[in-house]
Design a protein around this motif. Structure first.
Motif, PDB file in Angstrom:
ATOM      1  N   GLN A 149       0.995  -4.712 -11.232  1.00 14.53           N
ATOM      2  CA  GLN A 149       1.408  -5.755 -11.970  1.00 14.53           C
ATOM      3  C   GLN A 149       2.263  -6.801 -11.330  1.00 14.53           C
ATOM      4  N   SER A 150       2.705  -6.525 -10.166  1.00 14.00           N
ATOM      5  CA  SER A 150       3.628  -7.502  -9.418  1.00 14.00           C
ATOM      6  C   SER A 150       2.873  -8.014  -8.166  1.00 14.00           C
ATOM      7  N   PRO A 151       2.435  -9.165  -7.907  1.00 10.65           N
ATOM      8  CA  PRO A 151       2.100  -9.583  -6.803  1.00 10.65           C
ATOM      9  C   PRO A 151       2.742  -9.664  -5.483  1.00 10.65           C
ATOM     10  N   LEU A 152       4.243  -9.733  -6.026  1.00 14.60           N
ATOM     11  CA  LEU A 152       5.166  -9.706  -4.761  1.00 14.60           C
ATOM     12  C   LEU A 152       5.331  -8.367  -4.305  1.00 14.60           C
ATOM     13  N   LEU A 153       5.355  -7.342  -5.146  1.00 10.03           N
ATOM     14  CA  LEU A 153       5.303  -5.658  -4.785  1.00 10.03           C
ATOM     15  C   LEU A 153       4.144  -5.399  -3.982  1.00 10.03           C
ATOM     16  N   HIS A 154       3.058  -5.767  -4.557  1.00 12.56           N
ATOM     17  CA  HIS A 154       1.672  -5.458  -3.800  1.00 12.56           C
ATOM     18  C   HIS A 154       1.707  -5.974  -2.407  1.00 12.56           C
ATOM     19  N   GLY A 155       2.217  -7.244  -2.439  1.00 10.70           N
ATOM     20  CA  GLY A 155       2.164  -7.766  -0.926  1.00 10.70           C
ATOM     21  C   GLY A 155       3.279  -7.228   0.084  1.00 10.70           C
ATOM     22  N   THR A 156       4.200  -6.692  -0.473  1.00 16.50           N
ATOM     23  CA  THR A 156       5.262  -6.045   0.270  1.00 16.50           C
ATOM     24  C   THR A 156       4.900  -4.589   0.521  1.00 16.50           C
ATOM     25  N   VAL A 157       4.578  -3.844  -0.428  1.00 17.96           N
ATOM     26  CA  VAL A 157       4.383  -2.506  -0.041  1.00 17.96           C
ATOM     27  C   VAL A 157       2.911  -2.004   0.239  1.00 17.96           C
ATOM     28  N   ASN A 158       1.894  -2.993  -0.145  1.00 16.10           N
ATOM     29  CA  ASN A 158       0.630  -2.584   0.357  1.00 16.10           C
ATOM     30  C   ASN A 158       0.123  -2.360   1.771  1.00 16.10           C
ATOM     31  N   PRO A 159       0.764  -3.127   2.725  1.00 18.55           N
ATOM     32  CA  PRO A 159       0.574  -2.657   4.148  1.00 18.55           C
ATOM     33  C   PRO A 159       0.963  -1.630   4.652  1.00 18.55           C
ATOM     34  N   LEU A 160       2.445  -0.971   4.171  1.00 16.45           N
ATOM     35  CA  LEU A 160       2.790   0.132   4.218  1.00 16.45           C
ATOM     36  C   LEU A 160       1.856   1.277   3.566  1.00 16.45           C
ATOM     37  N   VAL A 161       1.331   1.470   2.400  1.00 14.87           N
ATOM     38  CA  VAL A 161       0.397   2.292   1.682  1.00 14.87           C
ATOM     39  C   VAL A 161      -0.647   2.370   2.562  1.00 14.87           C
ATOM     40  N   GLN A 162      -1.308   1.258   3.115  1.00 15.41           N
ATOM     41  CA  GLN A 162      -2.531   1.163   4.008  1.00 15.41           C
ATOM     42  C   GLN A 162      -2.338   1.680   5.330  1.00 15.41           C
ATOM     43  N   MET A 163      -0.855   1.645   6.083  1.00 12.10           N
ATOM     44  CA  MET A 163      -0.718   2.083   7.150  1.00 12.10           C
ATOM     45  C   MET A 163      -0.666   3.676   7.106  1.00 12.10           C
ATOM     46  N   PHE A 164       0.166   4.341   6.172  1.00 11.71           N
ATOM     47  CA  PHE A 164       0.238   5.577   5.898  1.00 11.71           C
ATOM     48  C   PHE A 164      -0.888   6.278   5.491  1.00 11.71           C
ATOM     49  N   ARG A 165      -1.908   5.644   4.976  1.00 14.25           N
ATOM     50  CA  ARG A 165      -3.103   6.318   4.092  1.00 14.25           C
ATOM     51  C   ARG A 165      -3.965   6.628   5.313  1.00 14.25           C
ATOM     52  N   ALA A 216       2.228  11.703  -9.938  1.00 12.52           N
ATOM     53  CA  ALA A 216       3.423  10.808 -10.735  1.00 12.52           C
ATOM     54  C   ALA A 216       3.617   9.647  -9.969  1.00 12.52           C
ATOM     55  N   LEU A 217       4.137   9.917  -8.808  1.00  8.87           N
ATOM     56  CA  LEU A 217       4.807   8.860  -8.021  1.00  8.87           C
ATOM     57  C   LEU A 217       3.577   7.717  -7.601  1.00  8.87           C
ATOM     58  N   GLY A 218       2.500   8.289  -7.327  1.00 10.60           N
ATOM     59  CA  GLY A 218       1.263   7.661  -6.879  1.00 10.60           C
ATOM     60  C   GLY A 218       0.839   6.648  -8.119  1.00 10.60           C
ATOM     61  N   VAL A 219       0.889   7.105  -9.169  1.00  9.15           N
ATOM     62  CA  VAL A 219       0.370   6.370 -10.421  1.00  9.15           C
ATOM     63  C   VAL A 219       1.496   5.163 -10.554  1.00  9.15           C
ATOM     64  N   ILE A 220       2.626   5.648 -10.621  1.00  5.21           N
ATOM     65  CA  ILE A 220       3.848   4.738 -10.708  1.00  5.21           C
ATOM     66  C   ILE A 220       3.867   3.706  -9.965  1.00  5.21           C
ATOM     67  N   LEU A 221       3.758   3.721  -8.677  1.00  8.43           N
ATOM     68  CA  LEU A 221       3.793   2.849  -7.796  1.00  8.43           C
ATOM     69  C   LEU A 221       2.353   2.069  -7.549  1.00  8.43           C
ATOM     70  N   GLY A 222       1.398   2.539  -8.008  1.00  8.46           N
ATOM     71  CA  GLY A 222       0.072   1.948  -8.122  1.00  8.46           C
ATOM     72  C   GLY A 222       0.058   0.832  -9.294  1.00  8.46           C
ATOM     73  N   SER A 254      -4.235   0.518  -7.361  1.00  4.86           N
ATOM     74  CA  SER A 254      -4.044  -0.838  -7.015  1.00  4.86           C
ATOM     75  C   SER A 254      -5.284  -1.427  -6.611  1.00  4.86           C
ATOM     76  N   ALA A 255      -6.073  -0.777  -6.138  1.00  2.00           N
ATOM     77  CA  ALA A 255      -7.580  -1.399  -5.653  1.00  2.00           C
ATOM     78  C   ALA A 255      -8.157  -1.715  -6.822  1.00  2.00           C
ATOM     79  N   CYS A 256      -8.217  -1.039  -8.050  1.00  2.49           N
ATOM     80  CA  CYS A 256      -8.981  -1.243  -9.283  1.00  2.49           C
ATOM     81  C   CYS A 256      -8.286  -2.601 -10.124  1.00  2.49           C
ATOM     82  N   ALA A 257      -6.999  -2.636  -9.824  1.00  4.13           N
ATOM     83  CA  ALA A 257      -6.290  -3.707 -10.727  1.00  4.13           C
ATOM     84  C   ALA A 257      -6.263  -5.198  -9.883  1.00  4.13           C
ATOM     85  N   THR A 258      -6.628  -5.203  -8.663  1.00  6.66           N
ATOM     86  CA  THR A 258      -6.623  -6.422  -8.093  1.00  6.66           C
ATOM     87  C   THR A 258      -7.937  -7.177  -8.163  1.00  6.66           C
TER      88      THR A 258
END
Length: 83
Positions: free
Chosen positions: A23-39, A12-18, A79-83
């Motif tokens: 939906q938000s380019p600003l959120l994607h630009g902010t959170v995506n580097p952290l998501v990729q780092m922890f992945r 649920a957390l992953g789907v909501i965050l994704g 997020s990969a499918c939506a971009t």
């Protein structure tokens, strides 16, 4: 039972965050580097942290299951499918 709780919470957390990142380019630009780092870090590398934070109990086990399922199932594919 803890596997189901952890998986559902993490998924649920992953789907909501994704969806929010898609939906938000600003959120994607902010959170995506952290998501990729922890992945890139294996889930087992995080085992000492929840044990330190929550002790040796159900909460730390549920947290680890949720972490593994959210980082592998939700935010990255959506997020990969939506971009």
């Amino acid at each position: 039972m803890r596997a189901a709780i952890g998986f559902l919470g993490g998924a649920a957390l992953g789907v909501i965050l994704g969806v929010a990142m898609a939906q938000s380019p600003l959120l994607h630009g902010t959170v995506n580097p952290l998501v990729q780092m922890f992945r890139a870090v294996p889930s087992l590398a995080f085992v000492p942290l929840p044990i330190f934070w929550f002790g040796i109990g159900e909460t730390s086990k549920i947290f680890l299951i949720a972490w593994a399922s959210s980082s592998r199932s939700g935010s990255i594919p959506i997020s990969a499918c939506a971009t």
